[in-house]
Design a protein around this motif. Structure first.
Motif, PDB file in Angstrom:
ATOM      1  N   GLN A 166     -19.249  51.550 -25.031  1.00 23.41           N
ATOM      2  CA  GLN A 166     -20.440  52.387 -25.017  1.00 23.41           C
ATOM      3  C   GLN A 166     -21.314  52.126 -26.238  1.00 23.41           C
ATOM      4  OE1 GLN A 166     -19.624  56.564 -24.408  1.00 23.41           O
ATOM      5  NE2 GLN A 166     -18.338  56.211 -22.611  1.00 23.41           N
ATOM      6  N   GLN A 167     -22.522  52.662 -26.206  1.00 19.81           N
ATOM      7  CA  GLN A 167     -23.423  52.608 -27.361  1.00 19.81           C
ATOM      8  C   GLN A 167     -22.989  53.699 -28.327  1.00 19.81           C
ATOM      9  OE1 GLN A 167     -26.253  50.360 -27.636  1.00 19.81           O
ATOM     10  NE2 GLN A 167     -25.986  50.993 -29.772  1.00 19.81           N
ATOM     11  N   ILE A 168     -22.462  53.287 -29.480  1.00 18.07           N
ATOM     12  CA  ILE A 168     -21.846  54.217 -30.427  1.00 18.07           C
ATOM     13  C   ILE A 168     -22.619  54.213 -31.743  1.00 18.07           C
ATOM     14  CG2 ILE A 168     -19.758  54.776 -31.720  1.00 18.07           C
ATOM     15  CD1 ILE A 168     -18.171  53.271 -29.543  1.00 18.07           C
ATOM     16  N   ALA A 169     -22.921  55.391 -32.252  1.00 19.08           N
ATOM     17  CA  ALA A 169     -23.539  55.538 -33.570  1.00 19.08           C
ATOM     18  C   ALA A 169     -22.518  56.106 -34.539  1.00 19.08           C
ATOM     19  CB  ALA A 169     -24.754  56.453 -33.500  1.00 19.08           C
ATOM     20  N   ALA A 223     -16.344  52.761 -38.753  1.00 21.00           N
ATOM     21  CA  ALA A 223     -17.126  51.669 -38.158  1.00 21.00           C
ATOM     22  C   ALA A 223     -16.249  50.450 -37.905  1.00 21.00           C
ATOM     23  CB  ALA A 223     -18.291  51.311 -39.079  1.00 21.00           C
ATOM     24  N   LEU A 224     -15.373  50.151 -38.840  1.00 20.53           N
ATOM     25  CA  LEU A 224     -14.454  49.021 -38.701  1.00 20.53           C
ATOM     26  C   LEU A 224     -13.603  49.169 -37.437  1.00 20.53           C
ATOM     27  CD1 LEU A 224     -12.859  46.544 -39.849  1.00 20.53           C
ATOM     28  CD2 LEU A 224     -11.454  48.217 -41.088  1.00 20.53           C
ATOM     29  N   LEU A 225     -13.053  50.358 -37.220  1.00 21.96           N
ATOM     30  CA  LEU A 225     -12.140  50.568 -36.098  1.00 21.96           C
ATOM     31  C   LEU A 225     -12.874  50.678 -34.764  1.00 21.96           C
ATOM     32  CD1 LEU A 225      -9.620  53.046 -37.751  1.00 21.96           C
ATOM     33  CD2 LEU A 225      -9.455  50.571 -37.547  1.00 21.96           C
ATOM     34  N   PHE A 226     -14.002  51.372 -34.733  1.00 25.52           N
ATOM     35  CA  PHE A 226     -14.735  51.514 -33.479  1.00 25.52           C
ATOM     36  C   PHE A 226     -15.420  50.216 -33.072  1.00 25.52           C
ATOM     37  CE2 PHE A 226     -14.098  56.035 -34.031  1.00 25.52           C
ATOM     38  CZ  PHE A 226     -14.044  56.509 -32.716  1.00 25.52           C
ATOM     39  N   SER A 227     -15.671  49.327 -34.032  1.00 27.47           N
ATOM     40  CA  SER A 227     -16.303  48.050 -33.680  1.00 27.47           C
ATOM     41  C   SER A 227     -15.369  47.167 -32.864  1.00 27.47           C
ATOM     42  CB  SER A 227     -16.740  47.305 -34.949  1.00 27.47           C
ATOM     43  OG  SER A 227     -15.615  46.855 -35.700  1.00 27.47           O
ATOM     44  N   HIS A 228     -14.080  47.463 -32.896  1.00 31.45           N
ATOM     45  CA  HIS A 228     -13.121  46.722 -32.079  1.00 31.45           C
ATOM     46  C   HIS A 228     -13.092  47.250 -30.651  1.00 31.45           C
ATOM     47  CE1 HIS A 228      -9.817  43.948 -31.560  1.00 31.45           C
ATOM     48  NE2 HIS A 228      -9.069  44.903 -31.035  1.00 31.45           N
ATOM     49  N   LEU A 229     -13.694  48.418 -30.443  1.00 29.86           N
ATOM     50  CA  LEU A 229     -13.714  49.049 -29.129  1.00 29.86           C
ATOM     51  C   LEU A 229     -15.037  48.836 -28.405  1.00 29.86           C
ATOM     52  CD1 LEU A 229     -12.025  52.335 -30.315  1.00 29.86           C
ATOM     53  CD2 LEU A 229     -11.020  50.740 -28.681  1.00 29.86           C
ATOM     54  N   SER A 230     -16.068  48.493 -29.146  1.00 27.97           N
ATOM     55  CA  SER A 230     -17.388  48.266 -28.553  1.00 27.97           C
ATOM     56  C   SER A 230     -18.173  47.321 -29.445  1.00 27.97           C
ATOM     57  CB  SER A 230     -18.139  49.591 -28.403  1.00 27.97           C
ATOM     58  OG  SER A 230     -19.460  49.371 -27.948  1.00 27.97           O
TER      59      SER A 230
END
Length: 309
Positions: free
Chosen positions: A142-145, A157-164
């Motif tokens: 998804q589009q994540i902020a 940001a490091l961890l969520f960037s692996h999900l999207s």
């Protein structure tokens, strides 16, 4: 006044697990709970072995039934005061009842303090998230902020960037973003918007639709990640003379490996002692505290018998 081997304050995963460990050892146990769990806004619980995606409320109901089957007693009430010591015993009071106990377990959890951004509280637990392990799979691709509000934001940001691959970092609190962390975001190819968020547009169901920034721009998003400041619900511990410790995530009660606090006879388990603990970790901490308390009580009994002989 009725006396218990242990009174557990808080009926979430940690408190229930502690009560079951003690109940299975035939200890007289009382759980006092207000019924305000931290995860009340969450529809599903994840990383719970054998119960993936279960409703947190259903999980608590299952655990409570298990505790009752081992003779654990429950009271729904607000504790007004706790006083006493290991030597004298502890006295717990509500506005209508009093009990005494040989040991106390504090499992009252913590609360999330969010930045004061309009719409954020409405989206919290639905599309405004904090933990990649609790919610990340559900917002994959998804589009994540990521709202840059603390030292933990870059880690998120490091961890969520692996999900999207559609992650944007909003530098909401510029003083929190170091040059080193800005370089990390650049290496991750995460866009950084250097303007605070003024408001979130959120549906009635809690789904975020867009962010408005101070520079007048807007960003369409499907999920917002924000690092809350976690504050331990530890007023009773402070009343007993304890002190809180602090880390970048928030405040907590420092405990030994088996849950013992710095106050003899008082134990703590769950988010009150570990602000980052998920359900499984909280339950494990409760089990260990309950087991250790049982061993302590058993040793006290045998020492008394030896002294009498």
């Amino acid at each position: 006044m009725e006396n218990f081997d242990a009174i557990i304050i808080g009926g979430g995963s940690a408190g229930l697990a502690a009560s079951i460990a003690l109940g299975r050892s035939r200890r007289k146990v009382l759980v006092v709970d207000e019924g305000n769990p931290r995860n009340a806004v969450s529809a599903h619980a994840h990383n719970v072995l054998g119960h993936e995606g279960i409703s947190p409320q259903d999980l608590i109901a299952l655990g409570r039934a298990e505790a009752v089957s081992y003779g654990v007693e429950f009271v729904s009430a607000h504790i007004q005061s706790v006083r006493g010591s290991l030597e004298e015993g502890f006295e717990i009071s509500t506005n209508s009842s009093q009990w005494t106990a040989r040991r106390i377990v504090l499992a009252t959890g913590a609360r999330d303090v969010l930045p004061e951004i309009p719409g954020l509280q409405q989206a919290w637990g639905v599309s405004a998230l904090h933990c990649p392990y609790c919610h990340g799979w559900e917002v994959r691709d998804q589009q994540i902020a990521i709202l840059g509000v603390s030292e933990m934001s870059t880690h998120q940001a490091l961890l969520f960037s692996h999900l999207s691959d559609k992650v944007t970092f909003i530098n909401h609190a510029p003083q929190k973003l170091s040059a080193e962390n800005r370089a990390l975001l650049s290496a991750l190819e995460i866009e950084v918007l250097d303007s605070p968020v003024t408001t979130l547009e959120v549906s009635d169901s809690g789904q975020v639709r867009s962010l408005s920034l101070e520079d007048g721009s807007t960003l369409d998003v499907q999920a917002v990640v924000v690092a809350s400041q976690v504050t331990a619900n530890a007023s009773l511990y402070l009343e007993l003379g304890g002190e809180l410790d602090e880390n970048p995530m928030g405040t907590f009660i420092s405990v030994e490996q088996m849950g013992a606090t710095k106050i003899p006879g008082v134990y703590a388990a769950g988010n009150i002692a570990n602000v980052g603990a998920m359900i499984g970790a909280s339950a494990a901490a409760g089990t260990m505290a309950g087991a250790f308390i049982n061993a302590e009580l058993a040793m006290e009994t045998v020492k008394k018998k030896m002294e009498q002989n």
